[in-house]
Design a protein around this motif. Structure first.
Motif, PDB file in Angstrom:
ATOM      1  N   ASP A  54       0.823  -1.209   0.000  1.00 20.00           N
ATOM      2  CA  ASP A  54       0.000   0.000   0.000  1.00 20.00           C
ATOM      3  C   ASP A  54       0.858   1.261   0.000  1.00 20.00           C
ATOM      4  OD1 ASP A  54      -2.302  -1.509  -0.018  1.00 20.00           O
ATOM      5  OD2 ASP A  54      -2.588  -1.445   2.154  1.00 20.00           O
ATOM      6  N   LEU A  55       1.945   1.244   0.771  1.00 18.94           N
ATOM      7  CA  LEU A  55       2.838   2.406   0.812  1.00 18.94           C
ATOM      8  C   LEU A  55       3.530   2.605  -0.535  1.00 18.94           C
ATOM      9  CD1 LEU A  55       4.474   1.927   4.341  1.00 18.94           C
ATOM     10  CD2 LEU A  55       2.765   3.633   3.686  1.00 18.94           C
ATOM     11  N   HIS A  56       3.966   1.516  -1.145  1.00 18.86           N
ATOM     12  CA  HIS A  56       4.614   1.625  -2.456  1.00 18.86           C
ATOM     13  C   HIS A  56       3.643   2.172  -3.504  1.00 18.86           C
ATOM     14  CE1 HIS A  56       8.573  -0.042  -1.755  1.00 18.86           C
ATOM     15  NE2 HIS A  56       8.056  -1.067  -1.098  1.00 18.86           N
ATOM     16  N   ALA A  57       2.420   1.653  -3.514  1.00 22.79           N
ATOM     17  CA  ALA A  57       1.445   2.098  -4.505  1.00 22.79           C
ATOM     18  C   ALA A  57       1.125   3.575  -4.332  1.00 22.79           C
ATOM     19  CB  ALA A  57       0.174   1.257  -4.393  1.00 22.79           C
ATOM     20  N   ALA A  58       0.978   4.007  -3.088  1.00 25.84           N
ATOM     21  CA  ALA A  58       0.651   5.413  -2.837  1.00 25.84           C
ATOM     22  C   ALA A  58       1.761   6.330  -3.325  1.00 25.84           C
ATOM     23  CB  ALA A  58       0.392   5.631  -1.349  1.00 25.84           C
ATOM     24  N   ARG A  59       3.031   5.978  -3.030  1.00 26.04           N
ATOM     25  CA  ARG A  59       4.150   6.824  -3.472  1.00 26.04           C
ATOM     26  C   ARG A  59       4.271   6.815  -4.989  1.00 26.04           C
ATOM     27  NH1 ARG A  59      10.316   5.781  -1.594  1.00 26.04           N
ATOM     28  NH2 ARG A  59       9.979   3.892  -2.838  1.00 26.04           N
ATOM     29  N   LEU A  60       4.110   5.643  -5.590  1.00 27.83           N
ATOM     30  CA  LEU A  60       4.202   5.537  -7.045  1.00 27.83           C
ATOM     31  C   LEU A  60       3.143   6.389  -7.718  1.00 27.83           C
ATOM     32  CD1 LEU A  60       5.314   4.229  -9.638  1.00 27.83           C
ATOM     33  CD2 LEU A  60       3.735   2.325  -9.239  1.00 27.83           C
ATOM     34  N   GLN A  61       1.912   6.309  -7.254  1.00 25.80           N
ATOM     35  CA  GLN A  61       0.829   7.069  -7.877  1.00 25.80           C
ATOM     36  C   GLN A  61       1.032   8.567  -7.697  1.00 25.80           C
ATOM     37  OE1 GLN A  61      -2.599   5.048  -6.043  1.00 25.80           O
ATOM     38  NE2 GLN A  61      -3.041   4.113  -8.010  1.00 25.80           N
ATOM     39  N   GLU A  62       1.475   8.973  -6.516  1.00 30.89           N
ATOM     40  CA  GLU A  62       1.746  10.396  -6.296  1.00 30.89           C
ATOM     41  C   GLU A  62       2.877  10.884  -7.186  1.00 30.89           C
ATOM     42  OE1 GLU A  62       0.093  12.702  -4.468  1.00 30.89           O
ATOM     43  OE2 GLU A  62      -1.389  11.104  -4.271  1.00 30.89           O
ATOM     44  N   GLY A  63       3.901  10.063  -7.347  1.00 23.15           N
ATOM     45  CA  GLY A  63       5.013  10.434  -8.217  1.00 23.15           C
ATOM     46  C   GLY A  63       4.607  10.540  -9.668  1.00 23.15           C
ATOM     47  N   MET A  64       3.784   9.608 -10.124  1.00 28.20           N
ATOM     48  CA  MET A  64       3.306   9.667 -11.506  1.00 28.20           C
ATOM     49  C   MET A  64       2.450  10.909 -11.736  1.00 28.20           C
ATOM     50  SD  MET A  64       2.418   5.653 -12.365  1.00 28.20           S
ATOM     51  CE  MET A  64       1.881   6.034 -14.044  1.00 28.20           C
ATOM     52  N   LYS A  65       1.623  11.259 -10.760  1.00 26.89           N
ATOM     53  CA  LYS A  65       0.821  12.482 -10.892  1.00 26.89           C
ATOM     54  C   LYS A  65       1.727  13.712 -10.939  1.00 26.89           C
ATOM     55  CE  LYS A  65      -2.130  11.347  -7.527  1.00 26.89           C
ATOM     56  NZ  LYS A  65      -3.265  11.488  -6.566  1.00 26.89           N
ATOM     57  N   ALA A  66       2.777  13.719 -10.112  1.00 27.32           N
ATOM     58  CA  ALA A  66       3.697  14.854 -10.102  1.00 27.32           C
ATOM     59  C   ALA A  66       4.395  15.009 -11.448  1.00 27.32           C
ATOM     60  CB  ALA A  66       4.728  14.697  -8.985  1.00 27.32           C
ATOM     61  N   LEU A  67       4.709  13.878 -12.112  1.00 27.67           N
ATOM     62  CA  LEU A  67       5.358  13.914 -13.425  1.00 27.67           C
ATOM     63  C   LEU A  67       4.359  14.041 -14.578  1.00 27.67           C
ATOM     64  CD1 LEU A  67       8.159  11.201 -13.098  1.00 27.67           C
ATOM     65  CD2 LEU A  67       8.427  13.669 -13.086  1.00 27.67           C
ATOM     66  N   LYS A  68       3.063  14.128 -14.219  1.00 35.07           N
ATOM     67  CA  LYS A  68       1.992  14.262 -15.218  1.00 35.07           C
ATOM     68  C   LYS A  68       1.927  13.063 -16.155  1.00 35.07           C
ATOM     69  CE  LYS A  68       2.344  19.321 -15.002  1.00 35.07           C
ATOM     70  NZ  LYS A  68       1.333  19.415 -13.936  1.00 35.07           N
ATOM     71  N   LEU A  69       2.194  11.879 -15.596  1.00 32.86           N
ATOM     72  CA  LEU A  69       2.123  10.646 -16.358  1.00 32.86           C
ATOM     73  C   LEU A  69       0.712  10.066 -16.291  1.00 32.86           C
ATOM     74  CD1 LEU A  69       5.453   8.915 -15.281  1.00 32.86           C
ATOM     75  CD2 LEU A  69       4.887   9.714 -17.575  1.00 32.86           C
ATOM     76  N   GLU A  70       0.212   9.652 -17.427  1.00 32.35           N
ATOM     77  CA  GLU A  70      -1.108   9.035 -17.470  1.00 32.35           C
ATOM     78  C   GLU A  70      -1.039   7.593 -16.969  1.00 32.35           C
ATOM     79  OE1 GLU A  70      -2.164   9.363 -21.562  1.00 32.35           O
ATOM     80  OE2 GLU A  70      -2.450  11.546 -21.494  1.00 32.35           O
ATOM     81  N   GLY A  71      -2.179   7.068 -16.544  1.00 32.39           N
ATOM     82  CA  GLY A  71      -2.267   5.677 -16.130  1.00 32.39           C
ATOM     83  C   GLY A  71      -1.944   5.423 -14.682  1.00 32.39           C
ATOM     84  N   TYR A  72      -1.776   6.491 -13.883  1.00 29.99           N
ATOM     85  CA  TYR A  72      -1.403   6.283 -12.484  1.00 29.99           C
ATOM     86  C   TYR A  72      -2.479   5.555 -11.694  1.00 29.99           C
ATOM     87  CZ  TYR A  72      -4.219  10.487 -11.669  1.00 29.99           C
ATOM     88  OH  TYR A  72      -5.232  11.404 -11.623  1.00 29.99           O
ATOM     89  N   SER A  73      -3.730   5.726 -12.063  1.00 27.69           N
ATOM     90  CA  SER A  73      -4.798   5.055 -11.323  1.00 27.69           C
ATOM     91  C   SER A  73      -4.727   3.539 -11.464  1.00 27.69           C
ATOM     92  CB  SER A  73      -6.173   5.560 -11.777  1.00 27.69           C
ATOM     93  OG  SER A  73      -6.374   5.282 -13.156  1.00 27.69           O
ATOM     94  N   ASN A  74      -4.088   3.057 -12.541  1.00 27.58           N
ATOM     95  CA  ASN A  74      -3.944   1.614 -12.732  1.00 27.58           C
ATOM     96  C   ASN A  74      -2.833   1.013 -11.876  1.00 27.58           C
ATOM     97  OD1 ASN A  74      -5.943   1.606 -14.769  1.00 27.58           O
ATOM     98  ND2 ASN A  74      -4.430   2.188 -16.316  1.00 27.58           N
ATOM     99  N   MET A  75      -1.908   1.852 -11.423  1.00 26.42           N
ATOM    100  CA  MET A  75      -0.761   1.372 -10.652  1.00 26.42           C
ATOM    101  C   MET A  75      -1.106   1.325  -9.165  1.00 26.42           C
ATOM    102  SD  MET A  75       1.818   0.862 -12.774  1.00 26.42           S
ATOM    103  CE  MET A  75       2.422   1.297 -14.405  1.00 26.42           C
ATOM    104  N   ASP A  76      -2.133   0.563  -8.839  1.00 22.52           N
ATOM    105  CA  ASP A  76      -2.589   0.499  -7.459  1.00 22.52           C
ATOM    106  C   ASP A  76      -1.999  -0.711  -6.744  1.00 22.52           C
ATOM    107  OD1 ASP A  76      -3.973  -1.586  -8.602  1.00 22.52           O
ATOM    108  OD2 ASP A  76      -5.961  -0.686  -8.358  1.00 22.52           O
ATOM    109  N   SER A  77      -2.408  -0.923  -5.501  1.00 23.67           N
ATOM    110  CA  SER A  77      -1.868  -2.027  -4.691  1.00 23.67           C
ATOM    111  C   SER A  77      -2.124  -3.373  -5.350  1.00 23.67           C
ATOM    112  CB  SER A  77      -2.493  -2.007  -3.294  1.00 23.67           C
ATOM    113  OG  SER A  77      -2.224  -0.794  -2.633  1.00 23.67           O
ATOM    114  N   TRP A  78      -3.310  -3.536  -5.911  1.00 24.27           N
ATOM    115  CA  TRP A  78      -3.650  -4.807  -6.552  1.00 24.27           C
ATOM    116  C   TRP A  78      -2.721  -5.084  -7.731  1.00 24.27           C
ATOM    117  CZ3 TRP A  78      -5.151  -6.379 -11.417  1.00 24.27           C
ATOM    118  CH2 TRP A  78      -5.663  -7.672 -11.517  1.00 24.27           C
ATOM    119  N   PHE A  79      -2.469  -4.077  -8.546  1.00 25.24           N
ATOM    120  CA  PHE A  79      -1.582  -4.217  -9.703  1.00 25.24           C
ATOM    121  C   PHE A  79      -0.180  -4.618  -9.258  1.00 25.24           C
ATOM    122  CE2 PHE A  79       1.718  -2.361 -12.365  1.00 25.24           C
ATOM    123  CZ  PHE A  79       1.386  -2.817 -13.632  1.00 25.24           C
ATOM    124  N   LEU A  80       0.383  -3.896  -8.283  1.00 26.82           N
ATOM    125  CA  LEU A  80       1.741  -4.186  -7.825  1.00 26.82           C
ATOM    126  C   LEU A  80       1.844  -5.595  -7.264  1.00 26.82           C
ATOM    127  CD1 LEU A  80       2.914  -0.885  -6.073  1.00 26.82           C
ATOM    128  CD2 LEU A  80       3.354  -1.648  -8.416  1.00 26.82           C
TER     129      LEU A  80
END
Length: 280
Positions: A48-74
């Protein structure tokens, strides 16, 4: 050694496959970010911690698809890759990059990804038998900005620090931020035990928002160990009783020496015992 497999954008391929072209933006511009994670007994830890940081980082870089990189995906992708590599324990790295053309200005924000696994035989976390010898690296200071807390692919500060470490026969080095305050080490967060209180650089000091950093803070709070996120003058390293560094793949590594200063490791041993209890 058994051939290893990677997952490249959903395809399971041999780890030595030639996949990237010269137009890849992670190669050309360091345009991406990554997560370093730990597999224990076939399961991805602190997902959960990894997914949260990854998604926040992708949003900061304006990368699409961050919602797919959730805990279940990882969790699914990590454990699938573990099965393919016949591994129960190991280090994982998920790299996410901007998969588009353009020069400095990209012409799209779609993302691509690659998941790697390096198997090992270590179950859980083990404290290092030999304490680390470290020094302060001052040739490059780490900038403080809204990307500082993420593990981006733009890593030349850490590369140059690594070269300095090798040249001076050190185990690691402390990095300073642009104001000259303690920030982190080459691949880890820093904790300092001083006068019965644990200190670690605050996130607004430019350090990576480490997963293990947060886990250790949470353990300390639960155990009643006083811990403070702060601006830390590196001079404290001369007076501290104990210093250790943390990351998600290695857990806790204790530091034995900084210059002529020598440290103990009692708290490090206590915390790594508590950390391993979380893996059961």
């Amino acid at each position: 050694m058994m051939p290893l497999f990677i997952n490249f954008n959903g395809q399971l391929l041999a780890a030595d496959s030639a996949l990237l072209t010269v137009s890849n933006r992670a190669f050309k511009y360091g345009d991406g970010l990554f997560e370093s994670m730990r597999l224990v007994n076939g399961q991805l830890k602190f997902v959960d911690l990894h997914a949260a940081r990854l998604q926040e980082g992708m949003k900061a870089l304006k990368l699409e698809g961050y919602s797919n990189m959730d805990s279940w995906f990882l969790k699914e992708k990590a454990e699938e890759l573990a099965v393919w590599n016949k591994a129960r324990n190991g280090r994982l790295r998920l790299t996410v990059y901007r998969d588009s053309g353009g020069l400095y200005t990209p012409n799209g924000n779609q993302s691509g990804w690659c998941l790697e696994l390096v198997p090992d035989e270590v179950t859980g976390y083990r404290i290092n038998q030999k304490g680390l010898i470290m020094d302060v690296y001052t040739e490059m200071l780490k900038p403080v900005n809204f990307l500082s807390n993420y593990k981006t692919c733009n890593a030349l500060t850490y590369v140059m620090a690594g070269l300095y470490k090798t040249e001076h026969k050190l185990d690691d080095v402390f990095l300073l931020n642009q104001q000259g305050y303690l920030c982190e080490s080459i691949s880890s967060n820093v904790f300092v035990w001083y006068q019965d209180h644990l200190y670690t650089p605050a996130l607004n000091e430019g350090c990576v928002a480490g997963i293990m950093r947060q886990v250790i803070i949470d353990i300390c709070v639960a155990r009643g160990i006083p811990v403070t996120e702060a601006q830390i003058n590196p001079d404290i390293l001369h007076q501290a009783e104990e210093v250790f560094i943390t990351n998600a793949t290695r857990g806790i590594q204790w530091v034995i020496g900084y210059g002529i200063k020598r440290y103990f490791n009692g708290l490090s041993k206590t915390l790594i015992d508590e950390l391993n209890k979380l893996l059961v």
